[in-house]
Design a protein around this motif. Structure first.
Motif, PDB file in Angstrom:
ATOM      1  N   ALA A  34       0.820  -1.211   0.000  1.00  0.00           N
ATOM      2  CA  ALA A  34       0.000   0.000   0.000  1.00  0.00           C
ATOM      3  C   ALA A  34       0.855   1.262   0.000  1.00  0.00           C
ATOM      4  O   ALA A  34       0.343   2.351   0.161  1.00  0.00           O
ATOM      5  N   PHE A  35       2.148   1.087  -0.164  1.00  0.00           N
ATOM      6  CA  PHE A  35       3.098   2.192  -0.030  1.00  0.00           C
ATOM      7  C   PHE A  35       3.510   2.659  -1.413  1.00  0.00           C
ATOM      8  O   PHE A  35       4.029   1.867  -2.211  1.00  0.00           O
TER       9      PHE A  35
ATOM     10  N   GLU B 185       7.338   9.840  -0.474  1.00  0.00           N
ATOM     11  CA  GLU B 185       6.027   9.186  -0.572  1.00  0.00           C
ATOM     12  C   GLU B 185       5.210   9.896  -1.645  1.00  0.00           C
ATOM     13  O   GLU B 185       5.262  11.129  -1.770  1.00  0.00           O
TER      14      GLU B 185
ATOM     15  N   ARG C  99       5.063  -2.452   8.293  1.00  0.00           N
ATOM     16  CA  ARG C  99       3.599  -2.496   8.456  1.00  0.00           C
ATOM     17  C   ARG C  99       2.874  -1.946   7.232  1.00  0.00           C
ATOM     18  O   ARG C  99       1.673  -2.124   7.088  1.00  0.00           O
ATOM     19  N   ARG C 100       3.593  -1.272   6.364  1.00  0.00           N
ATOM     20  CA  ARG C 100       2.925  -0.642   5.221  1.00  0.00           C
ATOM     21  C   ARG C 100       2.920  -1.520   3.978  1.00  0.00           C
ATOM     22  O   ARG C 100       2.350  -1.146   2.970  1.00  0.00           O
TER      23      ARG C 100
ATOM     24  N   GLY D 182      -4.123  -0.692   5.575  1.00  0.00           N
ATOM     25  CA  GLY D 182      -3.094   0.169   6.163  1.00  0.00           C
ATOM     26  C   GLY D 182      -2.712   1.346   5.289  1.00  0.00           C
ATOM     27  O   GLY D 182      -1.821   2.103   5.609  1.00  0.00           O
ATOM     28  N   ASP D 183      -3.390   1.503   4.169  1.00  0.00           N
ATOM     29  CA  ASP D 183      -3.065   2.577   3.233  1.00  0.00           C
ATOM     30  C   ASP D 183      -3.121   3.941   3.912  1.00  0.00           C
ATOM     31  O   ASP D 183      -4.067   4.238   4.631  1.00  0.00           O
ATOM     32  N   THR D 184      -2.141   4.759   3.648  1.00  0.00           N
ATOM     33  CA  THR D 184      -2.097   6.063   4.316  1.00  0.00           C
ATOM     34  C   THR D 184      -3.282   6.948   3.957  1.00  0.00           C
ATOM     35  O   THR D 184      -3.656   7.820   4.714  1.00  0.00           O
ATOM     36  N   HIS D 185      -3.848   6.757   2.761  1.00  0.00           N
ATOM     37  CA  HIS D 185      -4.973   7.601   2.385  1.00  0.00           C
ATOM     38  C   HIS D 185      -6.240   7.192   3.123  1.00  0.00           C
ATOM     39  O   HIS D 185      -7.179   7.939   3.207  1.00  0.00           O
TER      40      HIS D 185
ATOM     41  N   VAL E 264       2.439  11.071  -1.937  1.00  0.00           N
ATOM     42  CA  VAL E 264       1.253  11.664  -1.316  1.00  0.00           C
ATOM     43  C   VAL E 264       1.534  13.152  -1.133  1.00  0.00           C
ATOM     44  O   VAL E 264       2.410  13.536  -0.357  1.00  0.00           O
TER      45      VAL E 264
ATOM     46  N   SER F 240      -3.218  15.216  -0.756  1.00  0.00           N
ATOM     47  CA  SER F 240      -2.963  13.787  -0.967  1.00  0.00           C
ATOM     48  C   SER F 240      -2.959  13.362  -2.422  1.00  0.00           C
ATOM     49  O   SER F 240      -3.138  12.183  -2.731  1.00  0.00           O
TER      50      SER F 240
END
Ligand code: FES
Lengths: 127, 441
Positions: A24-25, A40, A125-126, B418-421, A42, A47
């Motif tokens: 998810a990173f 990142e 964890r990501r 767990g995605d940051t968004h 983002v 975002s």
């Protein structure tokens, strides 16, 4: 943190980049003057996928000693920005900071080159 | 991650060929925050005429203009429109690829769905909105077109194209009747022709024009509009040719001022000439000037009216009171000083008077999270601004039309919890980020 091999360093040309999704990173890796920088994907504004935007030269206000203006010129130091494709926020490739307000910055990701390969240090964890 | 290590997927650069669903993918993640809201209405999104102009031109009810447009098409993308192609700075020298519409975006040629409807559908699903109200872009300048009659014929052609080709494709796509104020007779005709169409949810006046809105010649038109129960919407726009703005040497300067300028003028005329008293049931909406101008004009007009009552004798209350009775779109929402933003919301009674707008695909677009991340707004206030206010103003049925955000994400991008968004609006991470930066998720 876990080190992830992403690609060969030669896979990212000078003034080039590669954006990857690891689990998810999402991370953008940039090559400027032979050095690699990673952030990142983002944007700190809203975002948006900042690292997938255009890479553009930093513009400067050309002001002479007598304070007259030459108008806008390319930054004489050759600085380059990552431009978020959502609204155009620009971030210096080398610092990740917005040129006007450096409190607004991309989140760096540790990047290293070992034996010609590029590695990212990613929180386990990501991924 | 398995023993071989995690999967690595390359994400391509974003261009004007990027699928809207990927371009706005981060917005789909943000939509999880307000996925339980009853209804979300985007009250201002745009057609980029360039890709569809030959079709619109085919509806021109004037042989000479149609012939002229057809023969101009190989040298101009939007014949008859009075914009200046050489001054198209909106996309920041190529930095913002979506500004002019996803011109090269691959669409489904076999679906039978109109190309523009496909683009809108992708956008509204990904932004997470139930309805989107479409405005033109280049046509916003037509009030300044030097050729008499062009606005009339283009208004007719646009309304026909929209109602015949686009709106029938999807009930979630809504439009407004373009009022060519250069001919009030033609405005009557368009009101009579389209006011009954349930997907044409109001009337729009493109504000970029030097037309005194209080002129007596418009009173019958306003009475007709008031009678329909549908709102009158003033949409702002840029105009570099105005003599004052020609002093401004950069697009940013002109854009910052001119998008407010024309609405300032029309609002001032509307109030000082006591139109709110003459049309008490009329719903009036002001679009795309941001919000910072609202408290400025409230205070400015209140101050003057108290001293010069004899010049505004039709008013029975303060200008700011009339302004609080009107409606506003939120975009581009100024959020750089949250203290001022909060004060603005309070002064204008935003919880009941403000409506979310994206302005997609333009460069300063806002996602719904510009509203749902505001740290000072109540949950009910967010629901109102994101959809309930617009449903009331535009008479839109309160029915969920949008897919679940999680389904949108599952159909498009790999998604992990767990995605940051993917933070919820009550998570500490989200609240902290929203309060600190005042801007982000
Ligand atoms: S989200 Fe990146 S500039 Fe707005």
């Amino acid at each position: 943190m876990v080190d992830i091999r992403v690609c060969k360093s030669e896979d990212i040309a000078e003034r080039g980049r590669r954006v990857v999704q690891i689990g998810a990173f999402e991370v953008g890796i940039f090559n400027l003057r032979g050095r690699f920088f990673a952030y990142e994907n983002v944007c700190p504004h809203f975002s948006g996928p900042a690292c997938q935007g255009v890479l553009a030269p930093l513009f400067a206000e050309g002001v002479c000693e007598d304070r007259t203006s030459l108008g806008r010129v390319f930054d004489p130091g050759g600085r380059m920005n990552i431009v978020c494709p959502w609204h155009g926020y620009e971030f210096d490739i080398e610092t990740g900071a917005h040129p006007t307000d450096n409190r607004m910055r991309l989140k760096p990701v540790p990047v290293s080159v070992r034996d010609g390969d590029i590695y990212l240090s990613v929180p386990d964890r990501r991924i | 991650m398995d023993a071989k290590g995690p999967d690595i997927r390359e994400l391509p650069p974003i261009t004007n060929a990027t699928d809207t669903r990927d371009y706005l993918g981060a917005a789909a993640k943000q939509a999880l925050m307000h996925d339980d809201y009853e209804i979300i209405v985007d009250m201002d999104a745009h057609l980029q005429e360039k890709g569809f102009w030959p079709e619109v031109m085919s509806y021109l009810e004037n042989d000479v203009l149609r012939y002229t447009a057809d023969n101009m098409m190989n040298v101009a993308a939007t014949p008859l429109i009075n914009t200046q192609p050489g001054l198209t700075f909106q996309a920041l020298s190529g930095r913002i690829p979506h500004q002019h519409g996803q011109g090269a975006e691959p669409l489904d040629a076999t679906s039978g769905v109109h190309r523009f409807a496909q683009i809108v559908q992708r956008c509204i699903d990904t932004l997470g909105v139930d309805y989107q109200i479409i405005f033109p872009t280049n046509m916003l300048h037509l009030g300044m077109n030097p050729m008499e009659g062009v606005e009339v014929y283009l208004a007719r052609a646009y309304c026909r194209w929209l109602t015949e080709r686009v709106l029938p494709e999807d009930p979630r796509i809504l439009g407004l009747i373009y009022l060519p104020l250069n001919s009030v007779e033609e405005c009557y005709r368009l009101v009579n022709q389209y006011a009954h169409n349930p997907q044409m949810v109001g009337f729009t006046i493109c504000s970029v024009r030097n037309t005194p809105i209080h002129d007596n010649s418009y009173m019958k038109l306003f009475a007709m509009i008031e009678e329909t129960g549908k709102p009158l919407v003033f949409h702002a726009g840029p105009h570099w040719d105005d003599p004052s703005f020609s002093q401004l040497n950069r697009f940013i300067s002109m854009h910052a001022l001119s998008f407010v300028h024309y609405n300032l003028i029309h609002m001032t005329n509307w109030i000082i000439n006591a139109l709110p008293e003459r049309f008490p049931k009329m719903k009036v909406v002001w679009v795309e000037s941001g919000l910072a101008w609202v408290p400025f004009l409230m205070q400015r007009l209140d101050h003057e009216v108290m001293m010069r009552q004899s010049e505004a004798p039709g008013l029975k209350k303060l200008p700011s009171d009339y302004m609080r009775d009107m409606y506003y779109s939120s975009q581009p929402l100024e959020r750089s000083d949250m203290v001022l933003t909060k004060a603005t919301f309070e002064r204008m009674h935003a919880e009941t008077q403000l409506m979310y707008a994206s302005d997609w695909p333009h460069w300063d677009f806002d996602t719904p999270s510009t509203i749902s991340t505001l740290p000072f707004l109540s949950d009910q206030g967010k629901r109102n601004i994101l959809g309930l206010n617009a449903a009331k103003v535009f008479n839109i049925p309160l029915k969920r039309m949008r897919p679940r955000a999680r389904d949108v994400l599952a159909n498009r991008t790999p998604f992990a919890p767990g995605d940051t968004h993917a933070v919820s609006r009550s998570s500490p991470e989200f609240v902290k980020a929203g309060v600190k930066a005042g801007v982000t998720v």
